[in-house]
Design a protein around this motif. Structure first.
Motif, PDB file in Angstrom:
ATOM      1  N   ALA A  68       0.836  -1.201   0.000  1.00  0.00           N
ATOM      2  CA  ALA A  68       0.000   0.000   0.000  1.00  0.00           C
ATOM      3  C   ALA A  68       0.871   1.251   0.000  1.00  0.00           C
ATOM      4  CB  ALA A  68      -0.921   0.001   1.218  1.00  0.00           C
ATOM      5  N   GLU A  71       2.364   1.731  -3.411  1.00  0.00           N
ATOM      6  CA  GLU A  71       1.373   2.202  -4.372  1.00  0.00           C
ATOM      7  C   GLU A  71       1.069   3.689  -4.182  1.00  0.00           C
ATOM      8  OE1 GLU A  71      -2.143   3.032  -6.499  1.00  0.00           O
ATOM      9  OE2 GLU A  71      -2.121   3.037  -4.315  1.00  0.00           O
ATOM     10  N   ILE A  72       0.926   4.118  -2.938  1.00  0.00           N
ATOM     11  CA  ILE A  72       0.622   5.524  -2.674  1.00  0.00           C
ATOM     12  C   ILE A  72       1.789   6.418  -3.073  1.00  0.00           C
ATOM     13  CG2 ILE A  72       0.242   7.204  -0.815  1.00  0.00           C
ATOM     14  CD1 ILE A  72      -1.531   5.120   0.529  1.00  0.00           C
ATOM     15  N   GLY A  85       3.486   7.378   1.851  1.00  0.00           N
ATOM     16  CA  GLY A  85       3.873   6.057   1.358  1.00  0.00           C
ATOM     17  C   GLY A  85       5.076   5.504   2.095  1.00  0.00           C
ATOM     18  N   ALA A 129      -3.179   5.385   6.502  1.00  0.00           N
ATOM     19  CA  ALA A 129      -3.875   5.031   5.263  1.00  0.00           C
ATOM     20  C   ALA A 129      -5.168   5.829   5.117  1.00  0.00           C
ATOM     21  CB  ALA A 129      -4.166   3.540   5.228  1.00  0.00           C
ATOM     22  N   GLY A 172      -4.103   7.087  -3.304  1.00  0.00           N
ATOM     23  CA  GLY A 172      -3.625   6.223  -4.392  1.00  0.00           C
ATOM     24  C   GLY A 172      -4.775   5.640  -5.173  1.00  0.00           C
ATOM     25  N   GLY A 195      -4.548   2.277  -2.479  1.00  0.00           N
ATOM     26  CA  GLY A 195      -3.583   2.380  -1.393  1.00  0.00           C
ATOM     27  C   GLY A 195      -4.251   2.478  -0.030  1.00  0.00           C
TER      28      GLY A 195
END
Length: 163
Positions: free
Chosen positions: A23, A26-27, A52, A80, A91, A95
């Motif tokens: 995650a 990805e972010i 991230g 998150a 994301g 994400g």
């Protein structure tokens, strides 16, 4: 080698850490994408990369410091959720969703107690068992006045119990 890897993986919240690291990757990868992917980035790009990186560090800390899994799991869920507002809808929602799931897996993980090893030779201190005191007798195996020696056997009351 495979046995060592399996033992290491099972002794910590491995899957939660892996999902949280993914995650975070990805972010933080979206702001680093080509300009055709991102229309207007601005200062938000720095925040996205930092969020991230924080998620990646929390996922790695779940692997290498599993005794701090409670704090790492809660912080991963909070970071998150903050990524949803602070960095490109978290994301593009992927994400944030992965970060919440990974943080939840980290927080919910519990270590498995070790299996009992082979039977060891019991000495006089171990004869009573782990939760019994030496000298205690099991009521089912007690012998003495007023106890039955088998099923259906009756005994006369002892003189100590009569007034």
């Amino acid at each position: 080698m495979l046995l060592r890897w399996r033992r290491w993986r099972r002794s910590r919240p491995f899957w939660g850490g892996l999902v949280t690291v993914a995650a975070g990757a990805e972010i933080s990868s979206i702001p680093l994408a080509p300009l055709k992917v991102m229309v207007l980035q601005g200062v938000t790009g720095i925040v996205s990369v930092l969020i991230g990186l924080v998620l990646i560090v929390l996922g790695l800390s779940a692997w290498f410091a599993p005794h701090h899994r409670g704090l790492a799991g809660v912080l991963a869920v909070l970071v998150a959720a903050a990524a949803l507002v602070l960095s490109n809808l978290g994301g593009f929602f992927l994400g944030t969703i992965a970060g919440v799931i990974g943080g939840s897996l980290i927080f919910a993980w519990q270590p498995v107690p070790p299996k009992p090893g082979p039977a060891r030779a019991s000495g006089p201190a171990d004869a009573a068992g782990p939760d019994r005191v030496p000298g205690d007798e099991d009521p089912a195996s007690a012998t003495g006045p007023g106890t039955a020696s088998g099923p259906g056997t009756e005994t006369a009351p002892s003189s100590a119990s009569t007034p």
